[in-house]
Design a protein around this motif. Structure first.
Motif, mmCIF file in Angstrom:
data_model
loop_
_atom_site.group_PDB
_atom_site.id
_atom_site.type_symbol
_atom_site.label_atom_id
_atom_site.label_comp_id
_atom_site.label_asym_id
_atom_site.label_seq_id
_atom_site.Cartn_x
_atom_site.Cartn_y
_atom_site.Cartn_z
ATOM 1 N N ALA A 1 35.191 27.116 24.488
ATOM 2 C CA ALA A 1 36.628 27.031 24.262
ATOM 3 C C ALA A 1 36.854 26.237 22.986
ATOM 4 O O ALA A 1 36.320 25.136 22.835
ATOM 5 N N LEU A 2 37.596 26.795 22.062
ATOM 6 C CA LEU A 2 37.864 26.149 20.779
ATOM 7 C C LEU A 2 38.806 24.970 20.965
ATOM 8 O O LEU A 2 39.758 25.028 21.742
ATOM 9 N N TRP A 3 38.545 23.880 20.236
ATOM 10 C CA TRP A 3 39.399 22.701 20.223
ATOM 11 C C TRP A 3 39.981 22.559 18.830
ATOM 12 O O TRP A 3 39.293 22.800 17.837
ATOM 13 N N THR A 4 41.253 22.209 18.738
ATOM 14 C CA THR A 4 41.863 21.888 17.453
ATOM 15 C C THR A 4 42.636 20.581 17.595
ATOM 16 O O THR A 4 43.119 20.259 18.680
ATOM 17 N N GLU B 1 45.544 19.989 16.583
ATOM 18 C CA GLU B 1 46.952 20.287 16.872
ATOM 19 C C GLU B 1 47.193 20.726 18.320
ATOM 20 O O GLU B 1 48.200 20.372 18.928
ATOM 21 N N GLU B 2 46.262 21.505 18.869
ATOM 22 C CA GLU B 2 46.485 22.113 20.182
ATOM 23 C C GLU B 2 45.562 21.607 21.287
ATOM 24 O O GLU B 2 45.712 22.013 22.438
ATOM 25 N N GLY B 3 44.589 20.775 20.954
ATOM 26 C CA GLY B 3 43.608 20.359 21.954
ATOM 27 C C GLY B 3 42.712 21.540 22.309
ATOM 28 O O GLY B 3 42.465 22.412 21.495
ATOM 29 N N VAL B 4 42.230 21.570 23.546
ATOM 30 C CA VAL B 4 41.363 22.664 23.976
ATOM 31 C C VAL B 4 42.222 23.887 24.238
ATOM 32 O O VAL B 4 43.171 23.856 25.014
ATOM 33 N N ARG B 5 41.861 24.967 23.551
ATOM 34 C CA ARG B 5 42.597 26.222 23.718
ATOM 35 C C ARG B 5 41.907 27.079 24.764
ATOM 36 O O ARG B 5 40.707 26.946 24.992
ATOM 37 N N PRO B 6 42.638 28.001 25.380
ATOM 38 C CA PRO B 6 42.009 28.908 26.340
ATOM 39 C C PRO B 6 40.927 29.741 25.659
ATOM 40 O O PRO B 6 40.960 29.966 24.454
ATOM 41 N N ASP C 1 38.925 32.550 24.031
ATOM 42 C CA ASP C 1 39.387 33.672 23.216
ATOM 43 C C ASP C 1 38.183 34.538 22.868
ATOM 44 O O ASP C 1 37.355 34.168 22.036
ATOM 45 N N ASP D 1 34.405 24.113 16.358
ATOM 46 C CA ASP D 1 35.820 23.738 16.357
ATOM 47 C C ASP D 1 36.439 23.774 14.961
ATOM 48 O O ASP D 1 37.560 24.237 14.798
#
Length: 156
Positions: free
Chosen positions: A134-137, A139-144, A146, A106
């Motif tokens: 799934a990457l987590w940030t 700012e965006e939480g869990v992202r789709p 990629d 992450d």
């Protein structure tokens, strides 16, 4: 999985992690458990290295890798390239636990992890240890998912 041979800089990182755990192990006798049993070291893009030591607790204390990440950040390092954890009493490098793998993925999705493999200690990108993650940030939480996160950079 693409395994990368170790560089002289990787050997220096392993040595720092080993020196850290050897100096801080508090087990009463060789082979017994203690509070500080794992050392880690992380290398920044500028070549600086930052050690860390675990803090075992039955509630789940921080792993050495997370302490090393915090040490690097507290020292101003933002771009980290390589990390390793080493066990006390000569256990050598070990791979990161699942929690550490997710955190590394992450916060530092391009980082190389040094760990034992059937071919000996090698470097592997964290993406290789987190298939289809799934990457987590913050700012965006869990992202789709990629797929681009799982392709090798051209410079390797």
């Amino acid at each position: 999985m693409r395994l990368h041979p170790l560089t002289p800089e990787d050997h220096a990182l392993i040595a720092l992690a080993r020196e850290t755990v050897d100096a801080q192990t508090d087990a009463p006798a060789p082979g017994t458990d203690g509070i500080h049993t794992m050392g880690a070291a992380v290398r920044a893009a500028d070549g600086r290295m930052f050690p860390g030591i675990n803090l075992f607790h039955f509630l789940g204390g921080p792993c050495a890798e997370l302490v090393a990440l915090g040490h690097a950040r507290a020292s101003g390092a933002r771009e980290l390239t390589t990390i390793v954890a080493v066990g006390n009493h000569g256990r050598g490098p070990v791979g990161p636990c699942g929690r550490d793998r997710q955190i590394l993925f992450d916060y530092h999705p391009g980082i190389r992890v040094l760990l034992p493999t059937p071919e000996g200690v090698r470097g592997v990108r964290i993406q290789e240890l987190m298939p289809l993650a799934a990457l987590w940030t913050p700012e965006e939480g869990v992202r789709p998912f990629d797929a681009d996160l799982f392709t090798e950079p051209d410079e390797d």
